[in-house]
Every structure is written in structure tokens, then in C-alpha cells.
Write an enzyme that holds these catalytic residues in place. Structure first.
Site, PDB file in Angstrom:
ATOM      1  N   ASN A  23       0.881  -1.167   0.000  1.00  0.00           N
ATOM      2  CA  ASN A  23       0.000   0.000   0.000  1.00  0.00           C
ATOM      3  C   ASN A  23       0.916   1.214   0.000  1.00  0.00           C
ATOM      4  OD1 ASN A  23      -1.769   2.066   0.432  1.00  0.00           O
ATOM      5  ND2 ASN A  23      -2.452   1.388   2.460  1.00  0.00           N
ATOM      6  N   TRP A  24       1.022   1.821  -1.150  1.00  0.00           N
ATOM      7  CA  TRP A  24       1.963   2.939  -1.294  1.00  0.00           C
ATOM      8  C   TRP A  24       1.447   4.218  -0.639  1.00  0.00           C
ATOM      9  CZ3 TRP A  24       4.188   2.827  -7.007  1.00  0.00           C
ATOM     10  CH2 TRP A  24       4.814   1.599  -7.243  1.00  0.00           C
ATOM     11  N   LYS A  25       0.169   4.224  -0.268  1.00  0.00           N
ATOM     12  CA  LYS A  25      -0.449   5.418   0.332  1.00  0.00           C
ATOM     13  C   LYS A  25      -0.213   6.630  -0.574  1.00  0.00           C
ATOM     14  CE  LYS A  25      -0.059   3.086   4.707  1.00  0.00           C
ATOM     15  NZ  LYS A  25       0.048   3.138   6.160  1.00  0.00           N
ATOM     16  N   HIS A 111      -9.356   1.373   4.676  1.00  0.00           N
ATOM     17  CA  HIS A 111      -8.093   1.522   5.408  1.00  0.00           C
ATOM     18  C   HIS A 111      -8.301   2.445   6.612  1.00  0.00           C
ATOM     19  CE1 HIS A 111      -3.973   2.528   6.385  1.00  0.00           C
ATOM     20  NE2 HIS A 111      -3.643   1.414   5.767  1.00  0.00           N
ATOM     21  N   GLU A 113      -6.596   4.733   7.769  1.00  0.00           N
ATOM     22  CA  GLU A 113      -6.325   6.160   7.530  1.00  0.00           C
ATOM     23  C   GLU A 113      -7.546   6.834   6.921  1.00  0.00           C
ATOM     24  OE1 GLU A 113      -2.703   5.455   5.415  1.00  0.00           O
ATOM     25  OE2 GLU A 113      -1.778   4.821   7.295  1.00  0.00           O
ATOM     26  N   GLU A 183      -5.386  -4.966  10.208  1.00  0.00           N
ATOM     27  CA  GLU A 183      -4.377  -3.946  10.463  1.00  0.00           C
ATOM     28  C   GLU A 183      -4.662  -3.240  11.784  1.00  0.00           C
ATOM     29  OE1 GLU A 183      -2.337  -2.789   6.481  1.00  0.00           O
ATOM     30  OE2 GLU A 183      -3.846  -1.312   6.984  1.00  0.00           O
ATOM     31  N   GLY A 189       2.530   2.280  10.696  1.00  0.00           N
ATOM     32  CA  GLY A 189       3.477   3.379  10.560  1.00  0.00           C
ATOM     33  C   GLY A 189       4.160   3.764  11.854  1.00  0.00           C
ATOM     34  N   SER A 229       3.422  -2.202  10.132  1.00  0.00           N
ATOM     35  CA  SER A 229       4.876  -2.288  10.341  1.00  0.00           C
ATOM     36  C   SER A 229       5.438  -3.668   9.996  1.00  0.00           C
ATOM     37  CB  SER A 229       5.249  -1.879  11.772  1.00  0.00           C
ATOM     38  OG  SER A 229       4.838  -0.537  12.019  1.00  0.00           O
ATOM     39  N   GLY A 250       2.940  -1.103   4.167  1.00  0.00           N
ATOM     40  CA  GLY A 250       3.055   0.323   3.842  1.00  0.00           C
ATOM     41  C   GLY A 250       4.500   0.691   3.570  1.00  0.00           C
ATOM     42  N   GLY A 251       5.148   1.246   4.581  1.00  0.00           N
ATOM     43  CA  GLY A 251       6.503   1.784   4.433  1.00  0.00           C
ATOM     44  C   GLY A 251       7.475   0.865   3.708  1.00  0.00           C
TER      45      GLY A 251
HETATM   46  P1  13P Z   1       3.094   0.352   7.580  1.00  0.00           P
HETATM   47  O1  13P Z   1       3.603  -0.932   6.982  1.00  0.00           O
HETATM   48  O2  13P Z   1       3.844   1.561   7.082  1.00  0.00           O
HETATM   49  O3  13P Z   1       2.962   0.283   9.050  1.00  0.00           O
HETATM   50  O4  13P Z   1       1.615   0.527   7.003  1.00  0.00           O
HETATM   51  C1  13P Z   1       0.743  -0.533   7.095  1.00  0.00           C
HETATM   52  C2  13P Z   1      -0.455  -0.181   6.338  1.00  0.00           C
HETATM   53  O5  13P Z   1      -1.208   0.687   6.701  1.00  0.00           O
HETATM   54  C3  13P Z   1      -0.721  -0.913   5.088  1.00  0.00           C
HETATM   55  O6  13P Z   1      -1.984  -0.638   4.600  1.00  0.00           O
END
Ligand code: 13P
Length: 267
Positions: A23-25, A111, A113, A183, A189, A229, A250-251
Site C-alpha cells: 500500500n503505497w499510500k 483503510h 487512515e 491492520e 506506521g 509495520s 506500507g513503508g
Molecule cells: P506500515 O507498513 O507503514 O505500518 O503501514 C501498514 C499499512 O497501513 C498498510 O496498509
């Protein structure tokens, strides 16, 4: 007896699709997105990745160029949101048909967020899910508890409620096109990863909810990812758990070598 049930569990895990999704956000311009895809392709070139599906969940403006960049590779394409209407006066929104037209096969919905910052509710998550499935998109449905909810000991209730509300009206047949991503919000994050045991416990509880909503067959066939994470260092342990069928990353998905290690851990 023990051996038979263990074999049964392992077989079920083997028959489910492991899915590693990035997930590149809100990261990467189209040019940067193509460069990242090329870097991931280079990392996985010549390696056996048949043990998992690989997905890149990219910003809307990157979908078209990434669709082209992944041609001939095992990488599949996801968007990060979708509106429930087919078209109309919804400024700033994107429909499922639009996503399909630019090559998206999957869409990430619900998600945390979006729930935290953009007023997403279980009702809107459910409407988006229904629209995406009706249009033939596959859905990565995100659920997870807040830190306070975990501390209050209500994680499984919260996640069960989300799963039930978000999947309301989704047919048994459509469940073949739904992936659940667990999640925990406190792990996203933050560098705080759920322990493998915590991830396993909640993923197993989600499978139990799906069994009650549908049946055992649907529950055993549904891919349930962990996200929060997940990284090159902890992926193997998390993915070794019997109810953790992949990751939503994500990251670490923005770094091709790290993402490739996670893909490797899923083989
Ligand atoms: P991180 O891997 O950066 O914690 O993000 C997880 C995430 O929200 C994937 O959708």
C-alpha cells in the site's frame, strides 16, 4: 488425532492464496511509481514467486502508468479507494468502472487512515465494497482496532463488528473476491508490530466470524493478511502463522529490496 488435525490445518493454509500487497499510500508521482515498479521487477527477476500473489496498491494518478509497467510481470494492480456510485456529481471521487478501465484488478477499502482522517464508516466501507465487487474488482477490506480498544480488551469484538458490517450483503460467491487485511491501527506506521501471536489470534478470530457469516469452506478459503509495520525483518515470522495468509505493507513496500525480502518470505 493431533497429527490428523495438524495436517488438516496445514493443508488449508496451503490451499489459500498468500497475498503480499504494497500500500503505497500518498507516495510516488507517476515517474517515481514506474521507477519503483522497475526496481521491484529487478529484485524478483529470476526468483520463484509462485508462492504468493504480489500486488501494488498505488495512488490514482499512478494507476495507468503502473498498469503498463507491470505487463509481463507477476505484479498485480490495486487502487486505494473507490466510490460506490457508478457515476455522477461526486467531485473528487473515482468509480469502480474507472479503476477497471485503467487496469486496476484490486481495490483497498476501509483503510484505517480513511476511517480516521476522511470520515469513512462501516456503512460507507460496505457500500464501496458492494460496488467494487459488482463491477468485478477484487477487494482488500481493511479492519483493525485502535490502541485504546486493544487496551480495553475488546479487539476481537471490534474487528468482528467491522467484518460483519463491512460485508453485509456480500454473497458467498463474492467472498472469492474478498481479501481481509487485519491492520491494528496502533501498529500502522509506528514501528510497533503486533507479535506473531497477536496477529494470529485476531486473524483466526476473523476466520471464525467469516465461518459464522458464511460457512467453514468460505472461511478456510479466504485470504487474511496482516498489516502494520510488517518489514523485511519480521515478515517471515508473521507469515509462518497458520491464519496469516499474507501482508499489507506500507513503508516497507516503498523500498524494492525490502519488499522483495517480504515476497521471498512468503514462498
Ligand atoms: P506500515 O507498513 O507503514 O505500518 O503501514 C501498514 C499499512 O497501513 C498498510 O496498509
Amino acid at each position: 488425532m493431533y497429527i490428523i488435525s495438524l495436517k488438516y490445518i496445514i493443508m488449508n493454509k496451503a490451499t489459500r492464496k498468500t497475498v503480499i500487497a504494497g500500500n503505497w499510500k500518498m507516495n510516488k508521482t507517476p515517474d517515481e511509481a514506474v521507477a519503483l515498479i522497475e526496481a521491484i521487477k529487478a529484485e524478483i527477476a529470476g526468483k520463484d514467486t509462485s508462492g504468493c500473489d504480489i500486488i501494488a496498491g498505488v495512488p490514482f494518478v499512478d494507476l495507468a502508468v503502473v498498469a503498463k509497467a507491470i505487463e509481463g510481470s507477476p505484479i498485480k494492480l490495486a487502487a486505494q479507494n473507490v466510490h460506490w456510485a457508478a457515476s455522477g456529481a461526486f467531485t473528487g471521487e473515482i468509480s469502480a468502472d474507472m479503476l477497471k478501465a485503467v487496469g486496476a484488478e484490486y481495490v483497498i477499502i476501509g483503510h484505517s487512515e480513511r476511517r480516521q482522517y476522511f470520515g469513512e464508516t462501516d456503512e460507507t466501507v460496505n457500500k464501496r465494497t458492494a460496488a467494487a465487487l459488482a463491477a468485478g474488482l477484487k477487494v482488500i477490506l481493511c479492519v483493525g482496532e485502535l490502541k485504546e480498544e486493544r487496551l480495553s480488551g475488546i479487539t476481537e469484538e471490534i474487528v468482528a463488528m467491522q467484518v460483519k458490517l463491512d460485508l453485509a450483503g456480500v454473497s458467498k460467491e463474492d467472498m472469492a473476491n474478498v481479501i481481509i487485511a487485519y491492520e491494528p491501527v496502533w501498529a500502522i506506521g509506528t514501528g510497533l508490530t503486533a507479535t506473531a501471536e497477536q496477529a494470529e489470534e485476531v486473524c483466526a478470530a476473523i476466520r471464525g466470524v467469516i465461518a459464522k457469516l458464511y460457512d467453514e469452506t468460505v472461511a478456510e478459503a479466504t485470504t487474511i493478511q496482516y498489516g502494520g509495520s510488517m518489514n523485511a525483518g519480521n515478515a517471515a515470522e508473521l507469515l509462518s502463522m497458520k491464519n496469516v495468509d499474507g501482508g499489507l505493507i506500507g513503508g516497507a513496500s516503498l523500498k524494492a529490496p525490502d519488499f522483495a525480502v517480504i515476497i521471498g518470505a512468503a514462498q
